[in-house]
Design an enzyme around this catalytic site. Sequence first.
Site, PDB file in Angstrom:
ATOM      1  N   GLU A  65       0.934  -1.277  -0.082  1.00 28.69           N
ATOM      2  CA  GLU A  65      -0.029  -0.630   0.319  1.00 28.69           C
ATOM      3  C   GLU A  65       1.127   1.053   0.007  1.00 28.69           C
ATOM      4  O   GLU A  65       1.924   1.726   1.053  1.00 28.69           O
ATOM      5  CB  GLU A  65      -1.310   0.242   1.122  1.00 28.69           C
ATOM      6  CG  GLU A  65      -1.680   1.240   1.281  1.00 28.69           C
ATOM      7  CD  GLU A  65      -3.115   0.980   2.347  1.00 28.69           C
ATOM      8  OE1 GLU A  65      -3.272   2.025   3.421  1.00 28.69           O
ATOM      9  OE2 GLU A  65      -2.977  -0.508   3.308  1.00 28.69           O
ATOM     10  N   GLU A  91      -6.152   6.632  -0.713  1.00 26.88           N
ATOM     11  CA  GLU A  91      -6.853   7.018   0.464  1.00 26.88           C
ATOM     12  C   GLU A  91      -6.371   8.775   0.539  1.00 26.88           C
ATOM     13  O   GLU A  91      -7.560   8.873   1.596  1.00 26.88           O
ATOM     14  CB  GLU A  91      -5.230   6.441   1.532  1.00 26.88           C
ATOM     15  CG  GLU A  91      -4.453   7.153   1.828  1.00 26.88           C
ATOM     16  CD  GLU A  91      -3.547   6.001   2.536  1.00 26.88           C
ATOM     17  OE1 GLU A  91      -3.452   6.912   3.680  1.00 26.88           O
ATOM     18  OE2 GLU A  91      -3.360   4.582   3.012  1.00 26.88           O
ATOM     19  N   HIS A 141     -10.160   2.350   3.208  1.00 25.99           N
ATOM     20  CA  HIS A 141      -9.321   3.418   4.215  1.00 25.99           C
ATOM     21  C   HIS A 141      -9.873   3.572   5.262  1.00 25.99           C
ATOM     22  O   HIS A 141     -10.678   5.086   5.558  1.00 25.99           O
ATOM     23  CB  HIS A 141      -9.054   3.985   3.522  1.00 25.99           C
ATOM     24  CG  HIS A 141      -7.390   4.443   4.267  1.00 25.99           C
ATOM     25  ND1 HIS A 141      -7.710   5.906   4.680  1.00 25.99           N
ATOM     26  CD2 HIS A 141      -6.008   4.240   4.460  1.00 25.99           C
ATOM     27  CE1 HIS A 141      -6.789   5.553   5.371  1.00 25.99           C
ATOM     28  NE2 HIS A 141      -5.750   4.416   5.054  1.00 25.99           N
TER      29      HIS A 141
END
Length: 218
Positions: A65, A91, A141
Amino acid sequence: MIDIKAIRENPQLYKDGAKAKRFDVDIDRLLAVDAGGSDAYWRQGYKWALRTAEMLAEYGVAWFEEPLRPDALEDFVLLRQAASVPISGGEVLTRRQAFVPWLEARAFDIVQPDVTKVGGITESRRIAWLAEEYGVRFIPHGWNTAIGLAADLQLASALPDTDLVEYLTGSPYVDEIAVGGWPLDAEGYLPIPDRPGLGLELDLDAVAKYGQGQRLVG
């Protein structure tokens, strides 16, 4: 989820951290690694990300990520094409319009909008529909508050291809402001609240405690 921001300079340390974590948890559990590339001072580039991704692949990492800066679209595209580990991100993006170039370019294997940043459940659902059109997994998220986590859980329950929600444990803004906290069920899953609305009851004293001493609701 491993958040290894303290050792981000050395890919070998990422590998050592993933190895230690893999042997520390049940082999059937998912293990993901968050590089923290959305940090304001992130300075790693494509070659570092690719080298680290290949090291992590040895340990069956579910996804890597935010391995690059959040505006490095072309590098994300190259990394997703070259890495054997799924690449996730998104995110820090806001509104569905910001996600379109990333989805069109196939920059992510997994897109992870934050419901508290993109404009709420409706906008997040639209992003999920877009992701489905492009064959990209949608995993919310939830590293924000108990309210955001509750919203993510309700959203996930309405999306046929979403079976995971990323969230933060050990934070008072998640664990303490919700009455009863977030206990796992007997199978280790986080139950989706089934009460009206988001299914969440706020602890107003905890909200006041962590909201600069002001009782904002109630």
